[in-house]
Design a protein around this motif. Structure first.
Motif, PDB file in Angstrom:
ATOM      1  N   GLU A   9       0.837  -1.210   0.000  1.00 24.82           N
ATOM      2  CA  GLU A   9       0.000   0.000   0.000  1.00 24.82           C
ATOM      3  C   GLU A   9       0.866   1.253   0.000  1.00 24.82           C
ATOM      4  O   GLU A   9       0.608   2.198  -0.755  1.00 24.82           O
ATOM      5  CB  GLU A   9      -0.930  -0.007   1.212  1.00 24.82           C
ATOM      6  CG  GLU A   9      -1.828   1.210   1.313  1.00 24.82           C
ATOM      7  CD  GLU A   9      -2.834   1.340   0.188  1.00 24.82           C
ATOM      8  OE1 GLU A   9      -3.297   2.475  -0.046  1.00 24.82           O
ATOM      9  OE2 GLU A   9      -3.173   0.329  -0.461  1.00 24.82           O
ATOM     10  N   ASN A  10       1.902   1.281   0.813  1.00 27.61           N
ATOM     11  CA  ASN A  10       2.803   2.436   0.844  1.00 27.61           C
ATOM     12  C   ASN A  10       3.516   2.616  -0.492  1.00 27.61           C
ATOM     13  O   ASN A  10       3.682   3.740  -0.969  1.00 27.61           O
ATOM     14  CB  ASN A  10       3.810   2.312   1.984  1.00 27.61           C
ATOM     15  CG  ASN A  10       3.185   2.560   3.334  1.00 27.61           C
ATOM     16  OD1 ASN A  10       2.186   3.265   3.448  1.00 27.61           O
ATOM     17  ND2 ASN A  10       3.763   1.985   4.365  1.00 27.61           N
ATOM     18  N   LEU A  11       3.939   1.533  -1.097  1.00 26.54           N
ATOM     19  CA  LEU A  11       4.586   1.581  -2.396  1.00 26.54           C
ATOM     20  C   LEU A  11       3.640   2.187  -3.437  1.00 26.54           C
ATOM     21  O   LEU A  11       4.013   3.101  -4.176  1.00 26.54           O
ATOM     22  CB  LEU A  11       5.019   0.184  -2.831  1.00 26.54           C
ATOM     23  CG  LEU A  11       5.584   0.089  -4.232  1.00 26.54           C
ATOM     24  CD1 LEU A  11       7.099   0.173  -4.190  1.00 26.54           C
ATOM     25  CD2 LEU A  11       5.143  -1.196  -4.874  1.00 26.54           C
ATOM     26  N   ILE A  12       2.414   1.702  -3.470  1.00 26.11           N
ATOM     27  CA  ILE A  12       1.413   2.207  -4.420  1.00 26.11           C
ATOM     28  C   ILE A  12       1.181   3.699  -4.187  1.00 26.11           C
ATOM     29  O   ILE A  12       1.182   4.490  -5.136  1.00 26.11           O
ATOM     30  CB  ILE A  12       0.088   1.423  -4.294  1.00 26.11           C
ATOM     31  CG1 ILE A  12       0.269  -0.025  -4.738  1.00 26.11           C
ATOM     32  CG2 ILE A  12      -1.011   2.104  -5.122  1.00 26.11           C
ATOM     33  CD1 ILE A  12      -0.893  -0.931  -4.379  1.00 26.11           C
ATOM     34  N   ARG A  13       0.977   4.080  -2.939  1.00 24.57           N
ATOM     35  CA  ARG A  13       0.719   5.495  -2.630  1.00 24.57           C
ATOM     36  C   ARG A  13       1.885   6.381  -3.039  1.00 24.57           C
ATOM     37  O   ARG A  13       1.678   7.460  -3.605  1.00 24.57           O
ATOM     38  CB  ARG A  13       0.411   5.680  -1.149  1.00 24.57           C
ATOM     39  CG  ARG A  13      -1.056   5.432  -0.839  1.00 24.57           C
ATOM     40  CD  ARG A  13      -1.443   5.849   0.566  1.00 24.57           C
ATOM     41  NE  ARG A  13      -0.871   4.918   1.526  1.00 24.57           N
ATOM     42  CZ  ARG A  13      -0.104   5.278   2.548  1.00 24.57           C
ATOM     43  NH1 ARG A  13       0.177   6.522   2.771  1.00 24.57           N
ATOM     44  NH2 ARG A  13       0.379   4.366   3.365  1.00 24.57           N
ATOM     45  N   ASN A  14       3.088   5.953  -2.785  1.00 27.58           N
ATOM     46  CA  ASN A  14       4.262   6.745  -3.165  1.00 27.58           C
ATOM     47  C   ASN A  14       4.352   6.926  -4.675  1.00 27.58           C
ATOM     48  O   ASN A  14       4.603   8.026  -5.164  1.00 27.58           O
ATOM     49  CB  ASN A  14       5.544   6.124  -2.618  1.00 27.58           C
ATOM     50  CG  ASN A  14       5.662   6.263  -1.125  1.00 27.58           C
ATOM     51  OD1 ASN A  14       5.079   7.148  -0.515  1.00 27.58           O
ATOM     52  ND2 ASN A  14       6.431   5.373  -0.513  1.00 27.58           N
ATOM     53  N   VAL A  15       4.164   5.847  -5.404  1.00 28.13           N
ATOM     54  CA  VAL A  15       4.223   5.915  -6.863  1.00 28.13           C
ATOM     55  C   VAL A  15       3.114   6.818  -7.395  1.00 28.13           C
ATOM     56  O   VAL A  15       3.361   7.709  -8.227  1.00 28.13           O
ATOM     57  CB  VAL A  15       4.128   4.503  -7.490  1.00 28.13           C
ATOM     58  CG1 VAL A  15       3.876   4.587  -8.987  1.00 28.13           C
ATOM     59  CG2 VAL A  15       5.385   3.702  -7.192  1.00 28.13           C
ATOM     60  N   LEU A  16       1.893   6.620  -6.917  1.00 30.14           N
ATOM     61  CA  LEU A  16       0.772   7.404  -7.443  1.00 30.14           C
ATOM     62  C   LEU A  16       0.826   8.867  -7.006  1.00 30.14           C
ATOM     63  O   LEU A  16       0.338   9.736  -7.727  1.00 30.14           O
ATOM     64  CB  LEU A  16      -0.561   6.758  -7.056  1.00 30.14           C
ATOM     65  CG  LEU A  16      -0.821   5.402  -7.719  1.00 30.14           C
ATOM     66  CD1 LEU A  16      -2.187   4.860  -7.304  1.00 30.14           C
ATOM     67  CD2 LEU A  16      -0.706   5.490  -9.235  1.00 30.14           C
ATOM     68  N   THR A  17       1.445   9.152  -5.881  1.00 28.13           N
ATOM     69  CA  THR A  17       1.632  10.553  -5.472  1.00 28.13           C
ATOM     70  C   THR A  17       2.519  11.266  -6.476  1.00 28.13           C
ATOM     71  O   THR A  17       2.209  12.386  -6.902  1.00 28.13           O
ATOM     72  CB  THR A  17       2.227  10.634  -4.054  1.00 28.13           C
ATOM     73  OG1 THR A  17       1.281  10.080  -3.134  1.00 28.13           O
ATOM     74  CG2 THR A  17       2.536  12.070  -3.663  1.00 28.13           C
ATOM     75  N   ASP A  18       3.596  10.627  -6.882  1.00 31.69           N
ATOM     76  CA  ASP A  18       4.487  11.222  -7.883  1.00 31.69           C
ATOM     77  C   ASP A  18       3.768  11.410  -9.217  1.00 31.69           C
ATOM     78  O   ASP A  18       3.901  12.450  -9.868  1.00 31.69           O
ATOM     79  CB  ASP A  18       5.732  10.360  -8.084  1.00 31.69           C
ATOM     80  CG  ASP A  18       6.646  10.351  -6.872  1.00 31.69           C
ATOM     81  OD1 ASP A  18       6.514  11.251  -6.013  1.00 31.69           O
ATOM     82  OD2 ASP A  18       7.500   9.445  -6.786  1.00 31.69           O
ATOM     83  N   VAL A  19       2.989  10.416  -9.620  1.00 28.76           N
ATOM     84  CA  VAL A  19       2.223  10.505 -10.866  1.00 28.76           C
ATOM     85  C   VAL A  19       1.219  11.649 -10.780  1.00 28.76           C
ATOM     86  O   VAL A  19       1.065  12.432 -11.722  1.00 28.76           O
ATOM     87  CB  VAL A  19       1.505   9.168 -11.169  1.00 28.76           C
ATOM     88  CG1 VAL A  19       0.505   9.321 -12.297  1.00 28.76           C
ATOM     89  CG2 VAL A  19       2.530   8.084 -11.490  1.00 28.76           C
ATOM     90  N   CYS A  20       0.557  11.766  -9.645  1.00 29.31           N
ATOM     91  CA  CYS A  20      -0.436  12.818  -9.452  1.00 29.31           C
ATOM     92  C   CYS A  20       0.212  14.195  -9.577  1.00 29.31           C
ATOM     93  O   CYS A  20      -0.312  15.075 -10.275  1.00 29.31           O
ATOM     94  CB  CYS A  20      -1.108  12.657  -8.096  1.00 29.31           C
ATOM     95  SG  CYS A  20      -2.420  13.856  -7.780  1.00 29.31           S
ATOM     96  N   GLU A  21       1.316  14.388  -8.928  1.00 23.91           N
ATOM     97  CA  GLU A  21       2.002  15.686  -8.976  1.00 23.91           C
ATOM     98  C   GLU A  21       2.400  16.040 -10.400  1.00 23.91           C
ATOM     99  O   GLU A  21       2.252  17.181 -10.838  1.00 23.91           O
ATOM    100  CB  GLU A  21       3.200  15.687  -8.036  1.00 23.91           C
ATOM    101  CG  GLU A  21       2.798  15.688  -6.576  1.00 23.91           C
ATOM    102  CD  GLU A  21       3.959  15.510  -5.620  1.00 23.91           C
ATOM    103  OE1 GLU A  21       5.120  15.443  -6.078  1.00 23.91           O
ATOM    104  OE2 GLU A  21       3.697  15.437  -4.410  1.00 23.91           O
TER     105      GLU A  21
END
Length: 97
Positions: A9-21
């Motif tokens: 879950e943390n891995l997914i959130r980190n990756v998607l946070t970067d994508v979102c930005e």
């Protein structure tokens, strides 16, 4: 949630946070990225949802071929952390707030 699930879950959130930005900078009306996942069948079960403010914003994003850019960005970001998504474009949906 198991400890291994929390790591995923943390891995997914980190990756998607970067994508979102990255996506926020390039497309008007883009609001955020969220996801759902069944940890027992990750990464196949990963569903990524890109949320837009209005239907017009979503339509403009699609007209500018934003899906290809976002899918490519997501694929590259997950590849960097060692996660292979087989058909990333089928795992992404584009919705209105």
């Amino acid at each position: 949630m198991r400890k291994s699930d929390k790591k995923v879950e943390n891995l997914i959130r980190n990756v998607l946070t970067d994508v979102c930005e990255d996506t926020l900078k390039g497309y008007d009306g883009f609001l955020w990225v969220t996801h759902t996942v069944n940890f027992s069948s990750f990464p196949q079960s990963l569903k990524i949802i890109c949320v837009f403010e209005t239907q017009e914003d979503r339509a403009s994003f699609i007209a500018k071929e934003g899906q290809q850019h976002v899918a490519s960005t997501i694929q590259k970001a997950f590849n960097k952390v060692g996660v292979q998504l087989k058909n990333v474009s089928k795992q992404i949906s584009y919705e209105i707030q």
